[in-house]
Scaffold this active site. Structure first.
Site, mmCIF file in Angstrom:
data_model
loop_
_atom_site.group_PDB
_atom_site.id
_atom_site.type_symbol
_atom_site.label_atom_id
_atom_site.label_comp_id
_atom_site.label_asym_id
_atom_site.label_seq_id
_atom_site.Cartn_x
_atom_site.Cartn_y
_atom_site.Cartn_z
ATOM 1 N N TYR A 128 10.344 107.234 7.497
ATOM 2 C CA TYR A 128 9.423 106.120 7.249
ATOM 3 C C TYR A 128 8.792 105.643 8.555
ATOM 4 O O TYR A 128 7.563 105.526 8.659
ATOM 5 C CB TYR A 128 10.155 104.965 6.553
ATOM 6 N N LYS A 132 4.825 105.939 9.738
ATOM 7 C CA LYS A 132 4.016 104.767 10.077
ATOM 8 C C LYS A 132 3.479 104.874 11.507
ATOM 9 O O LYS A 132 2.346 104.464 11.777
ATOM 10 C CB LYS A 132 4.837 103.490 9.911
#
Length: 301
Positions: A128, A132
């Site tokens: 994750y 990002k």
């Protein structure tokens, strides 16, 4: 003269929904779009939205946010958080439109003992965070007029978030263990939305030129997850909602597939100096969220 349109991608998310509810200054209109109207995984859908709406500024509030699941769905996380973010930024650039992009504290590993500054080295702990970070890089590369906002510990009356989880679990149990060795800045989606609108208004009215770069924007103040939970139940009790005792535990006692940063605190001096944005203290914003959830019972949804 026609309104300046702010197009917000990620219409079903916490920040986008909060932006849709904002009162806006005269001459500015917020339009939120999500799938299927605006599917960031389909470049043609992005182009159509720009053709139809002719926005003057775009906000990317869309993201793949399932931190643990991302380890098994790496392609999906990178598709939305990185590739799609870059495509949206590129489309905006071709239209001469600036972009505000929302990122996360998960780009850091949390080993620092001080609140992170934008200049500190990044070191994501999982897919994750990596996706990002790749999104930040894609946006910056695709659109020179970008403002990348890292925020953290987002909660609101909508979507999946810590406040709703605590109320739901607390309604069924007298005591629950909550991690006390991870610290951050609990930040309400409405406060984030208001901060974004403040920046966008400065840009669209010409008061401030776009100052490209990465900025940290979280609520003032800090807490551990356990301290946040204790305050949530304090607010809930006053509103007649669920109350539970919080047992402070360590991260080792609550293992997750992906390690969370022990320190998620972000230093927000840069955004205050550049755009004059200072978000409220988290304890000032939490009660309204909890009270509304208790009133509506939507914490159980």
């Amino acid at each position: 003269m026609s309104d300046k349109i702010i197009l917000v991608a990620g219409g079903a998310g916490q920040v986008a929904r909060a932006m849709a509810d904002l009162p806006v200054p005269a001459g500015i209109r917020i339009v939120t779009r999500g799938r299927p109207q605006l599917d960031l995984l389909e470049p043609r859908s992005i182009e159509s939205a720009f053709e139809d709406l002719k926005p003057h500024l775009v906000v990317n509030a869309a993201a793949y946010t399932a931190v643990d699941l991302a380890e098994r769905e790496e392609a999906a996380a990178f598709a939305l958080n990185a590739t799609a973010a870059g495509e949206l930024a590129a489309t905006a650039a071709r239209s001469g439109v600036p972009m505000i992009h929302i990122s996360t504290d998960y780009v850091f590993d949390g080993v620092s003992t001080e609140p992170y500054m934008e200049s500190d080295p990044v070191a994501p702990l999982g897919v994750y965070g990596l996706s990002k970070l790749a999104g930040e890089e894609a946006v910056a590369a695709a659109n020179p007029d970008h403002v990348i906002l890292r925020t953290a510990w987002v909660y609101s009356v909508t979507g999946k978030n810590f406040v709703k989880t605590m109320l739901r679990v607390g309604s069924a149990r007298d005591e629950l263990g909550v991690v006390h060795d991870q610290r951050g800045n609990p930040t309400s989606a409405p406060d984030i939305a208001a901060g974004i609108l403040e920046i966008a208004t400065e840009i669209l009215t010409g008061k401030t030129a776009v100052k490209p770069g990465v900025y940290h924007m979280t609520a003032t103040g800090e807490a551990s997850w356990a301290e946040f939970a204790e305050y949530i139940f304090q607010c809930s009790g006053k509103a007649g909602g669920p109350v539970a005792d919080v047992k402070r535990i360590t991260s080792a006692e609550y293992p997750t597939p992906v390690a969370r940063p022990a320190n998620s605190r972000l230093n927000c001096t840069k955004i205050a100096e550049a755009y004059g944005v200072v978000l409220p203290h988290w304890q000032g914003s939490t009660p309204a969220c909890v009270e509304q959830l208790v009133k509506t019972g939507e914490w159980n949804s």
